[in-house]
Motif scaffolding. Structure first.
Motif, mmCIF file in Angstrom:
data_model
loop_
_atom_site.group_PDB
_atom_site.id
_atom_site.type_symbol
_atom_site.label_atom_id
_atom_site.label_comp_id
_atom_site.label_asym_id
_atom_site.label_seq_id
_atom_site.Cartn_x
_atom_site.Cartn_y
_atom_site.Cartn_z
ATOM 1 N N MET A 1 -64.175 4.038 15.473
ATOM 2 C CA MET A 1 -65.226 3.119 15.080
ATOM 3 C C MET A 1 -66.524 3.908 14.915
ATOM 4 S SD MET A 1 -66.857 -0.068 17.142
ATOM 5 C CE MET A 1 -65.838 -1.415 16.634
ATOM 6 N N ILE A 2 -67.282 3.593 13.923
ATOM 7 C CA ILE A 2 -68.544 4.267 13.669
ATOM 8 C C ILE A 2 -69.625 3.672 14.566
ATOM 9 C CG2 ILE A 2 -70.347 4.725 11.969
ATOM 10 C CD1 ILE A 2 -68.205 4.613 9.831
ATOM 11 N N GLN A 3 -70.276 4.558 15.314
ATOM 12 C CA GLN A 3 -71.375 4.134 16.161
ATOM 13 C C GLN A 3 -72.636 4.100 15.303
ATOM 14 O OE1 GLN A 3 -71.782 6.692 19.477
ATOM 15 N NE2 GLN A 3 -73.227 5.381 20.527
ATOM 16 N N PRO A 4 -73.333 2.969 15.228
ATOM 17 C CA PRO A 4 -74.454 2.848 14.303
ATOM 18 C C PRO A 4 -75.580 3.841 14.579
ATOM 19 C CG PRO A 4 -74.296 0.919 15.715
ATOM 20 C CD PRO A 4 -73.112 1.775 16.009
ATOM 21 N N LEU A 5 -76.031 3.969 15.807
ATOM 22 C CA LEU A 5 -77.095 4.898 16.134
ATOM 23 C C LEU A 5 -76.717 5.673 17.389
ATOM 24 C CD1 LEU A 5 -80.526 3.112 15.644
ATOM 25 C CD2 LEU A 5 -79.601 5.021 14.378
ATOM 26 N N ILE A 6 -76.980 6.952 17.346
ATOM 27 C CA ILE A 6 -76.756 7.776 18.519
ATOM 28 C C ILE A 6 -78.112 8.043 19.153
ATOM 29 C CG2 ILE A 6 -74.622 8.808 17.667
ATOM 30 C CD1 ILE A 6 -76.212 11.239 16.786
ATOM 31 N N ASN A 7 -78.101 8.443 20.423
ATOM 32 C CA ASN A 7 -79.374 8.738 21.074
ATOM 33 C C ASN A 7 -79.710 10.218 20.897
ATOM 34 O OD1 ASN A 7 -77.996 10.230 23.096
ATOM 35 N ND2 ASN A 7 -77.684 8.361 24.293
ATOM 36 N N CYS A 8 -80.868 10.610 21.372
ATOM 37 C CA CYS A 8 -81.340 11.985 21.174
ATOM 38 C C CYS A 8 -80.431 13.004 21.842
ATOM 39 C CB CYS A 8 -82.762 12.131 21.698
ATOM 40 S SG CYS A 8 -83.975 11.222 20.721
ATOM 41 N N ARG A 9 -79.931 12.686 23.001
ATOM 42 C CA ARG A 9 -79.033 13.610 23.707
ATOM 43 C C ARG A 9 -77.771 13.869 22.875
ATOM 44 N NH1 ARG A 9 -78.720 14.647 29.383
ATOM 45 N NH2 ARG A 9 -80.334 13.066 29.514
ATOM 46 N N GLU A 10 -77.197 12.811 22.327
ATOM 47 C CA GLU A 10 -75.996 12.965 21.499
ATOM 48 C C GLU A 10 -76.309 13.718 20.209
ATOM 49 O OE1 GLU A 10 -73.605 8.905 22.730
ATOM 50 O OE2 GLU A 10 -75.306 8.777 21.352
ATOM 51 N N ALA A 11 -77.458 13.441 19.609
ATOM 52 C CA ALA A 11 -77.847 14.131 18.376
ATOM 53 C C ALA A 11 -78.036 15.626 18.639
ATOM 54 C CB ALA A 11 -79.125 13.525 17.811
ATOM 55 N N THR A 12 -78.630 15.966 19.764
ATOM 56 C CA THR A 12 -78.823 17.365 20.127
ATOM 57 C C THR A 12 -77.489 18.054 20.334
ATOM 58 O OG1 THR A 12 -80.945 16.856 21.153
ATOM 59 C CG2 THR A 12 -79.886 18.899 21.825
ATOM 60 N N GLN A 13 -76.589 17.392 21.056
ATOM 61 C CA GLN A 13 -75.248 17.956 21.271
ATOM 62 C C GLN A 13 -74.541 18.211 19.952
ATOM 63 O OE1 GLN A 13 -73.235 15.169 23.851
ATOM 64 N NE2 GLN A 13 -73.068 16.734 25.434
ATOM 65 N N LEU A 14 -74.566 17.241 19.074
ATOM 66 C CA LEU A 14 -73.888 17.386 17.789
ATOM 67 C C LEU A 14 -74.544 18.453 16.921
ATOM 68 C CD1 LEU A 14 -73.071 13.655 17.005
ATOM 69 C CD2 LEU A 14 -71.456 15.477 17.592
ATOM 70 N N THR A 15 -75.862 18.562 16.992
ATOM 71 C CA THR A 15 -76.565 19.597 16.233
ATOM 72 C C THR A 15 -76.100 20.976 16.676
ATOM 73 O OG1 THR A 15 -78.497 18.195 15.887
ATOM 74 C CG2 THR A 15 -78.839 20.566 15.704
ATOM 75 N N LEU A 16 -75.970 21.165 17.983
ATOM 76 C CA LEU A 16 -75.519 22.455 18.494
ATOM 77 C C LEU A 16 -74.034 22.686 18.202
ATOM 78 C CD1 LEU A 16 -77.452 22.511 21.881
ATOM 79 C CD2 LEU A 16 -77.943 23.818 19.794
ATOM 80 N N GLN A 17 -73.227 21.654 18.302
ATOM 81 C CA GLN A 17 -71.801 21.787 18.003
ATOM 82 C C GLN A 17 -71.575 22.111 16.538
ATOM 83 O OE1 GLN A 17 -69.745 18.290 19.329
ATOM 84 N NE2 GLN A 17 -70.275 18.633 21.478
ATOM 85 N N ALA A 18 -72.447 21.638 15.672
ATOM 86 C CA ALA A 18 -72.308 21.901 14.237
ATOM 87 C C ALA A 18 -72.452 23.388 13.931
ATOM 88 C CB ALA A 18 -73.335 21.091 13.453
ATOM 89 N N GLU A 19 -73.049 24.149 14.852
ATOM 90 C CA GLU A 19 -73.145 25.596 14.675
ATOM 91 C C GLU A 19 -71.781 26.261 14.835
ATOM 92 O OE1 GLU A 19 -76.027 27.529 13.974
ATOM 93 O OE2 GLU A 19 -76.623 25.512 13.375
#
Length: 64
Positions: A1-19
């Motif tokens: 299921m698509i989560q509509p909005l993620i929080n800053c902690r999740e966005a930071t984690q995903l930004t780093l994982q994208a590396e």
């Protein structure tokens, strides 16, 4: 299921994982949507990108 909005902690984690890995479409979209509404996370992603580019230039420079 698509989560509509993620929080800053999740966005930071995903930004780093994208590396390290290719993010699935749902995660990429969630991060992009979050960056549209959060200037701090957008700035963090830009800093991560700049660090990656500087690191690549440093490796190129020190390898010569």
């Amino acid at each position: 299921m698509i989560q509509p909005l993620i929080n800053c902690r999740e966005a930071t984690q995903l930004t780093l994982q994208a590396e390290d890995r290719a993010l699935p479409l749902t995660e990429r979209l969630a991060v992009r949507l979050h960056h549209r509404v959060c200037g701090n996370c957008r700035r963090f992603a830009r800093q991560v990108r700049l660090m990656r580019e500087a690191s690549a230039r440093w490796r190129q420079y020190s390898g010569e």
